[in-house]
Design an enzyme around this catalytic site. Structure first.
Site, PDB file in Angstrom:
ATOM      1  N   GLY A  11       5.900 -32.562   0.183  1.00 20.86           N
ATOM      2  CA  GLY A  11       6.033 -31.631   1.293  1.00 20.86           C
ATOM      3  C   GLY A  11       6.577 -30.338   0.721  1.00 20.86           C
ATOM      4  O   GLY A  11       6.961 -30.298  -0.432  1.00 20.86           O
ATOM      5  N   CYS A  12       6.625 -29.256   1.490  1.00 21.44           N
ATOM      6  CA  CYS A  12       6.949 -27.999   0.845  1.00 21.44           C
ATOM      7  C   CYS A  12       7.277 -26.877   1.815  1.00 21.44           C
ATOM      8  O   CYS A  12       7.155 -27.022   3.017  1.00 21.44           O
ATOM      9  CB  CYS A  12       5.764 -27.525   0.027  1.00 21.44           C
ATOM     10  SG  CYS A  12       5.306 -28.645  -1.257  1.00 21.44           S
ATOM     11  N   ALA A  13       7.693 -25.743   1.208  1.00 18.34           N
ATOM     12  CA  ALA A  13       7.830 -24.484   1.927  1.00 18.34           C
ATOM     13  C   ALA A  13       6.974 -23.450   1.216  1.00 18.34           C
ATOM     14  O   ALA A  13       6.897 -23.455  -0.007  1.00 18.34           O
ATOM     15  CB  ALA A  13       9.274 -24.023   1.904  1.00 18.34           C
TER      16      ALA A  13
END
Lengths: 365, 499
Positions: A11-13
């Site tokens: 998951g990430c930004a």
């Protein structure tokens, strides 16, 4: 275990900013923006892509390379010398900070293909460069070219993205566009090459999501000569963009109609000419459809593309102010650097946001 | 006679609920039930094939077909079947005939493969709430994009088949199956937005109206092939081989060449219709190319050409050759595929499992960079929607179903098609029997089956977080093997469960 020996989910930004005028500005803001989304990363990878940062070398490919050791560096430099004119080489300047440790050797080369080698290969220049990058990354142990475009560069490391920005002294660079990525891998080998953005030539991709079409996309790209060595979504998305744009000549808008193709019942409601075009793209490039959640920001020479999956299973908002366009996973990341926005919106699923820098503007080519 | 004695395989048990109505006598085409003059029911179990027609129509549910308890001395090497077959051959000097697919105990790879689902990192998608797309196109994909002077794409594709769901009805000829069976398949294909396949027996004039949902087949006997026939369908299939009987031709006995079958096949009534083992104008790959282009010439390059081959040992090289011969679609038929009649030894011992053939062909075409030149149809015992999902994830674009479609029409897999006495009116031309299949009901049951499978495919796709079928195609990470050797996993291109 090294990245690439297993499928790595994360998951990430993401965050990005671009001046439509091609005005160059410091990398300090993008660090502030991604810092706001600290909790969307877990300290196992962060990075930036910066466009327009090497105007003095704009005709040369800028290779950023990680080396495990000096022997790897010697081997890679011998390869580079056989294939390129090396105009300039140096260590990439960094700051020693306690948050970033265990760095590999990080070198930068400005190169141009040797005319004789290029002619001998019967390839166009960009294909020649791309193939050389693949050869280094696949065949030379301990060498990894993680940036290979002109007048742009990728900076990435294991750590939180804001620390990575400080480490690479990103505030000392000026560019017309920046993208940033904070990573939340579900398992990690802690290898710097596995951090994002992922780049090939001047295409760079930051991505938040986990695509369910991965292996269908990967096997299709491998058929077209790409080697997916990292087993990450971002890698295969980058290759798809390169394949569709550079090799097949699709525009960025057309690429949106391929990788986040409209649903068939949407296509059926289109005007005949548009419908035929959408049907054609979806059918002809069906192996490049991406399913599952993603929000991606593609950087390229002179522009940027932001795109969500068809169901918008990942957040992404766009803000505008004067000549600036901001894109981020969260509104807060935009407000942190520009509280006064003229416009703020969340693009619909599958609706690409294409920002192109004005022709001939500033340092942008 | 006594030396050839064989105890019947099945026995009929009649409960006290029997009311001696004689319905079973009428239903059984094999003379198993006999109503005596004194209104008693006698049984002649030698003829019983376990088609269950009598049991299904007994008004009081009094009939049960049971396996015979007649015992032979146990022998792990000489099975009862081996002994029985030798006895038959010693009596007749003939080749043993069988029908439907290979029933022997070989591995079923589909049953050793499991499907993935999303948890946490990636949401599953609910097909009842979100679009879930199964539309599939079959045909070659363009190599280069052409644009007009303004840079607009010219949306010109080679001819394509558009399917609402990645399932087609496989080739079953008019002759091997009945008029009503064909009517059911044709109408169902039209209602579902998919395709059925004429098989090699030509196309009955009544069914030309279903042309947009018809694949017309050209086989080695060229029965019923003429220009109007070729142009009547949406695609043309060249049948090079059949999974149930690779390497041999076909034989429709003269007894089935009656009336309309004779007219449609363009074969005189009562004459055996023999399809040669090879096409006598195709002795090599370059000849296949000529036939492909002859058919394209005859149809103005408007229709995709399918080449159907049986899965045999060097299927990868064969498929690669076909992909380079101008074919638009390759159909690979595995060794479990059905047939109306085949020599038993061929059916049970020739060919390879379609799962292995499909996986290696898909990979080989990718290795050679030509996978986009052709679509792949997988066939040969697709038994459920899970098999469809697994086949597509291994690399198929779509699947053919034959046996499953016949079961929907009432087939009970008694494997006696070669007798021509199908009690369910499917694999017969006997008018008394063919009228048992009502095409109104038959077509609806086929629609139901494919609709149900499509629902299930969507559920499985949604579970994987995939909302369009093309993202499943060749997506082998969605599969894991259980109880397979490393070699088998390597050929299938999948990992073991737990990896």
């Amino acid at each position: 275990m090294r990245e690439g020996s297993f499928r790595n989910l994360s998951g990430c930004a993401v965050s990005a900013m671009i001046s439509k005028e091609g005005r160059r500005f410091s990398g300090a803001d993008i660090i502030r923006s991604i810092r706001v989304m600290h909790d969307r990363s877990n300290g196992l990878g962060g990075g930036f892509a910066a466009y327009g940062i090497y105007p003095e070398y704009q005709d040369y490919y800028a290779f950023h390379v990680f080396y495990d050791n000096m022997a790897a560096r010697r081997e890679c430099e011998a390869f580079l010398e056989r294939h390129f004119d090396i105009i300039n080489l140096s260590k990439i300047p960094t700051r020693k900070i306690p948050q970033i440790t265990d760095e590999p050797l990080i070198w930068r080369y400005f190169v141009a293909p040797l005319p004789t080698k290029l002619a001998e290969s019967q390839l166009d220049e960009r294909e020649f460069v791309a193939r050389c990058v693949f050869r280094i990354n696949v065949q030379l142990d301990g060498c990894y070219v993680f940036s290979s475009g002109k007048n742009m560069g990728v900076f990435k490391a294991v750590g939180f993205p804001e620390d990575v920005g400080v480490f690479y002294r990103l505030d000392e660079y000026e560019g017309y566009a920046f993208t940033a990525h904070g990573r939340y891998p579900t398992n990690t080998p802690g290898w710097w090459g596995g951090a994002h953005p992922f780049a090939l030539l001047d295409y760079s991709v930051v991505h938040n999501g986990e695509i369910s079409s991965y292996d269908a996309n990967r096997r299709s790209m491998e058929m077209h000569g790409y080697r997916c060595t990292l087993q990450t979504d971002t890698e295969v998305i980058t290759y798809m963009i390169d394949y569709l744009n550079r090799k097949k000549g699709l525009t960025m808008e057309e690429i949106c109609s391929v990788i986040a193709a409209p649903f068939w019942d949407t296509i059926e409601r289109m005007e005949p000419a548009e419908r035929q075009r959408a049907e054609y793209l979806r059918n002809a490039f069906s192996s490049c459809l991406i399913t599952g959640p993603f929000s991606i920001i593609v950087g390229f020479e002179g522009g940027m593309l932001a795109l969500n999956d068809r169901l918008k299973l990942r957040s992404m908002v766009v803000g505008e102010k004067d000549d600036m366009v901001y894109i981020a996973s969260e509104e807060a990341a935009i407000r942190a650097i520009q509280p006064e926005l003229e416009r703020l919106y969340a693009p619909k699923g599958g609706e690409g946001v294409l920002i192109q820098v004005k022709e001939g503007a500033g340092q942008c080519r | 006679m006594s030396i050839d004695f064989q105890y019947p395989e099945f026995e009929v048990e009649r409960s006290e609920d029997c009311v001696y109505c004689g319905r079973c006598v009428k239903e059984c085409p094999n003379g198993v039930h006999i109503l005596t003059e004194d209104k008693k029911l006698r049984t002649r179990p030698q003829g019983c094939v376990a088609c269950h027609r009598c049991a299904a129509f007994c008004p009081t549910g009094a009939i049960q077909i049971v396996r015979s308890r007649h015992a032979s001395r146990a022998n792990a090497n000489w099975s009862e079947q081996a002994v029985t077959e030798i006895t038959k051959q010693a009596a007749t000097g003939g080749v043993l005939l069988s029908s439907m697919g290979n029933p022997e105990n070989y591995p079923v790879y589909f049953d050793r493969i499991l499907i993935n689902a999303s948890q946490v990192t990636n949401p599953s998608i609910d097909p009842l709430r979100e679009p879930m797309e199964t539309r599939t196109f079959l045909g070659a994909k363009p190599d280069t994009i052409h644009r007009d002077a303004n840079g607009n794409i010219l949306p010109q594709l080679p001819p394509q088949l558009s399917l609402s769901t990645p399932i087609l009805f496989s080739a079953m000829s008019y002759g091997s199956i009945s008029y009503n069976a064909h009517a059911s398949l044709a109408r169902a294909a039209e209602a579902l937005g998919i395709f059925y396949n004429t098989g090699e027996g030509g196309l009955h004039e009544h069914f030309y109206q279903y042309g947009p949902n018809t694949i017309v087949q050209v086989a080695s006997g060229r029965f019923g092939v003429h220009k109007a026939y070729l142009n009547s369908g949406a695609a043309i299939e060249i049948k090079m081989g059949q999974g149930a009987k690779p390497g041999i031709g076909g034989h429709l006995p003269g007894a089935k060449i009656v009336g309309d079958v004779s007219r449609t096949r363009m074969v005189p009534e009562g004459t055996d219709a023999i399809s040669p083992a090879p096409h006598h104008d195709i002795y090599s790959i370059e000849d296949l190319r000529q036939l492909v282009y002859s058919l394209k010439e005859a149809t103005g390059y408007q229709k995709p050409v399918i080449v159907k081959v049986a899965a045999v040992h060097n299927i990868t090289a064969i498929a690669s050759g076909i992909a380079r011969s101008g074919a638009d679609i390759i159909a690979i038929d595995g060794f479990r595929g059905g047939t109306g009649a085949a020599p038993t030894r061929i059916r049970d011992h020739v060919g390879i499992p379609v799962e292995l053939a499909l996986a290696s062909v898909d990979q080989r075409l990718r290795d050679e960079g030509i996978r986009d030149r052709v679509s792949l149809i997988c066939s040969g015992s697709i038994r459920s929607s899970a098999d469809v999902v697994k086949a597509i994830a291994l690399g198929a674009d779509a699947v053919y179903i034959g046996t499953a479609a016949l079961i929907a029409l009432g087939c009970h897999l008694c494997r006696s098609c070669q007798t021509g006495r199908c009690a369910w009116g499917i694999a017969t031309q006997n008018p008394e029997l063919t009228r048992r299949l009502d095409p109104d009901e038959g077509y609806q049951r086929l629609v139901n089956l494919v609709t149900a499978w499509t629902h299930e495919i969507k559920e499985m796709m949604g579970g994987m977080g995939i909302n369009s079928i093309e993202a499943l195609r060749g997506n082998r990470l969605m599969l894991r093997g259980v109880g397979l050797t490393q070699k088998e996993l390597d050929i299938l291109g999948i990992r073991h469960a737990g990896e």
